[in-house]
Scaffold this motif. Structure first.
Motif, short mmCIF file in Angstrom:
data_model
loop_
_atom_site.label_atom_id
_atom_site.label_comp_id
_atom_site.label_asym_id
_atom_site.label_seq_id
_atom_site.Cartn_x
_atom_site.Cartn_y
_atom_site.Cartn_z
N VAL A 17 1.99 -1.34 -1.59
CA VAL A 17 2.09 -0.10 -0.82
C VAL A 17 1.62 1.12 -1.61
O VAL A 17 1.33 2.17 -1.02
N GLY A 18 1.52 0.98 -2.93
CA GLY A 18 1.09 2.11 -3.74
C GLY A 18 -0.30 1.97 -4.33
O GLY A 18 -0.93 2.97 -4.68
N SER A 19 -0.80 0.72 -4.43
CA SER A 19 -2.10 0.50 -5.07
C SER A 19 -3.06 -0.33 -4.24
O SER A 19 -4.08 -0.79 -4.73
N GLY A 20 -2.72 -0.57 -2.97
CA GLY A 20 -3.69 -1.14 -2.05
C GLY A 20 -3.97 -2.62 -2.12
O GLY A 20 -4.84 -3.11 -1.41
N MET A 21 -3.25 -3.38 -2.95
CA MET A 21 -3.51 -4.81 -3.04
C MET A 21 -2.71 -5.55 -1.96
O MET A 21 -1.63 -5.13 -1.57
N ASP A 22 -3.27 -6.65 -1.45
CA ASP A 22 -2.58 -7.36 -0.36
C ASP A 22 -2.43 -8.86 -0.59
O ASP A 22 -1.69 -9.52 0.13
N PRO B 26 9.48 -13.88 -0.95
CA PRO B 26 10.29 -13.34 0.16
C PRO B 26 10.75 -11.91 -0.09
O PRO B 26 10.79 -11.09 0.85
N ALA B 27 11.09 -11.61 -1.33
CA ALA B 27 11.56 -10.26 -1.65
C ALA B 27 10.44 -9.24 -1.47
O ALA B 27 10.66 -8.13 -0.96
N VAL B 28 9.22 -9.60 -1.88
CA VAL B 28 8.09 -8.68 -1.71
C VAL B 28 7.82 -8.45 -0.23
O VAL B 28 7.61 -7.31 0.21
N ARG B 29 7.82 -9.52 0.55
CA ARG B 29 7.58 -9.37 1.99
C ARG B 29 8.61 -8.43 2.63
O ARG B 29 8.27 -7.55 3.43
N THR B 30 9.88 -8.60 2.25
CA THR B 30 10.93 -7.78 2.81
C THR B 30 10.77 -6.31 2.39
O THR B 30 10.86 -5.39 3.22
N GLN B 31 10.54 -6.08 1.11
CA GLN B 31 10.45 -4.72 0.60
C GLN B 31 9.21 -3.99 1.15
O GLN B 31 9.29 -2.81 1.49
N VAL B 32 8.09 -4.72 1.25
CA VAL B 32 6.88 -4.08 1.78
C VAL B 32 7.09 -3.72 3.26
O VAL B 32 6.72 -2.64 3.71
N ALA B 33 7.71 -4.63 4.01
CA ALA B 33 7.98 -4.35 5.43
C ALA B 33 8.88 -3.13 5.57
O ALA B 33 8.68 -2.28 6.46
N GLN B 34 9.89 -3.04 4.70
CA GLN B 34 10.80 -1.89 4.77
C GLN B 34 10.08 -0.59 4.43
O GLN B 34 10.25 0.42 5.12
N GLU B 35 9.24 -0.61 3.40
CA GLU B 35 8.54 0.61 3.02
C GLU B 35 7.50 1.02 4.05
O GLU B 35 7.32 2.20 4.33
N ARG B 36 6.82 0.03 4.62
CA ARG B 36 5.86 0.36 5.67
C ARG B 36 6.57 0.89 6.91
O ARG B 36 6.07 1.81 7.57
N GLY B 37 7.72 0.32 7.21
CA GLY B 37 8.49 0.79 8.36
C GLY B 37 8.99 2.20 8.17
O GLY B 37 9.02 3.01 9.10
N ALA B 38 9.37 2.51 6.92
CA ALA B 38 9.87 3.85 6.63
C ALA B 38 8.78 4.89 6.69
O ALA B 38 9.03 6.05 7.02
#
Length: 296
Positions: A256-261, A284-296
């Motif tokens: 979410v900060g450096s554009g890698m996917d 799983p932790a990365v998927r959850t955290q990225v989803a939360q940050e994108r949602g926010a």
């Protein structure tokens, strides 16, 4: 742009050492649910099995994981034949192959193996020509023609056509290679030891500028990352050297900060243990955290 919003994928970087249990490790990555297995390509390395032979065998003994060279050595892999090999593997595996490609390096070893020694300019020119040749060979068209300084097609007939829309990812770091990625490739495939997180923004910018100039959406370019490190039980010892929670935080920031996917694990130590911990504790932790940050 710090986040291109692309879906996340995760993979494993397999070193093709002939003395290692390569197929067992590949099966472990497949069972763990990883999306990709990349195999480095150094034909002149006497300790390594051939990358394309290994990729084909991995595809035969796994069920779902996609495979790709990380990255194919262009000076020792003529692009028309390379495109044919990649398309054939895609057909035989049911659409589970992609193509990573590099301009070449280790020129003494390449020359010793019968390949050309190229200057940086020549290598960049040859890579650009190769991208055109590969696209033509994947097209399925007949009477293919191309007249370059390094590669030529003179009435060639393409086939087989890949089973799915096979992606072409470039392992490049220079300005010309990054611009070529933005104009004509499906993805960028750097490695964390040389494309450090601090360098990513300026490299993304070159890709994005070239993509926009070519009328492309920069978000259409996948951003893969070979990540070197070790998941441990102890305290942090630096970037991607620490517990799973540290890995999850750092990969989330890279997404979410450096554009890698897409993150390809290049681990030290017990490979099957690292794959398991990556797949079970980090992904799983990365998927959850990225989803939360994108949602926010």
């Amino acid at each position: 742009m710090s986040d291109y919003g692309r879906p996340l994928e995760f993979g494993y970087f397999l070193v093709p050492n002939a003395d290692d249990p390569l197929l067992d490790t590949a099966r472990a990555a497949d069972r763990a649910g990883l999306d990709l297995i990349g195999v480095q390509d150094h034909p002149y390395q006497r300790r390594y099995v051939d990358t394309w032979t290994l990729l084909s065998t991995i595809a035969a003994v796994t069920e779902r994981v996609r495979v790709f060279p990380d990255v194919a050595s262009l000076p020792l892999r003529p692009p028309a034949v390379l495109a044919k090999a990649a398309a054939s593997l895609d057909v035989l595996s049911g659409g589970r192959a992609e193509l990573g490609l590099g301009a070449g390096g280790f020129w003494d070893a390449i020359e010793a193996f019968g390949g050309p020694r190229r200057t940086p300019k020549e290598a960049a020119n040859a890579l650009e020509e190769a991208v055109t040749v590969i696209r033509k060979v994947w097209s399925g068209e007949r009477n293919l023609r191309f007249d370059g300084d390094h590669y030529r097609l003179k009435g060639a007939k393409a086939g087989p056509v890949p089973a799915h829309r096979m992606e072409l990812w470039l392992g490049v770091g220079g300005p010309r290679g990054l611009a070529l990625t933005g104009r004509a490739a499906d993805g960028w495939l750097p490695s964390s030891p040389w494309a450090t997180p601090e360098r990513l923004p300026e490299m993304h910018a070159r890709i994005d500028e070239a993509a926009a100039s070519a009328g492309r959406d920069p978000a259409d370019v996948r951003r893969l990352y070979n990540i070197s490190g070790t998941i441990t039980d102890g305290a942090s010892e630096g970037f991607l050297r620490g517990p799973a929670s540290q890995w999850a935080d750092e990969l989330t920031d890279l997404a979410v900060g450096s554009g890698m996917d897409t993150f390809i694990l290049w681990a030290e130590g017990d490979q099957e243990a690292q794959i398991r911990r990556f797949a079970e504790d980090v992904v799983p932790a990365v998927r959850t955290q990225v989803a939360q940050e994108r949602g926010a």
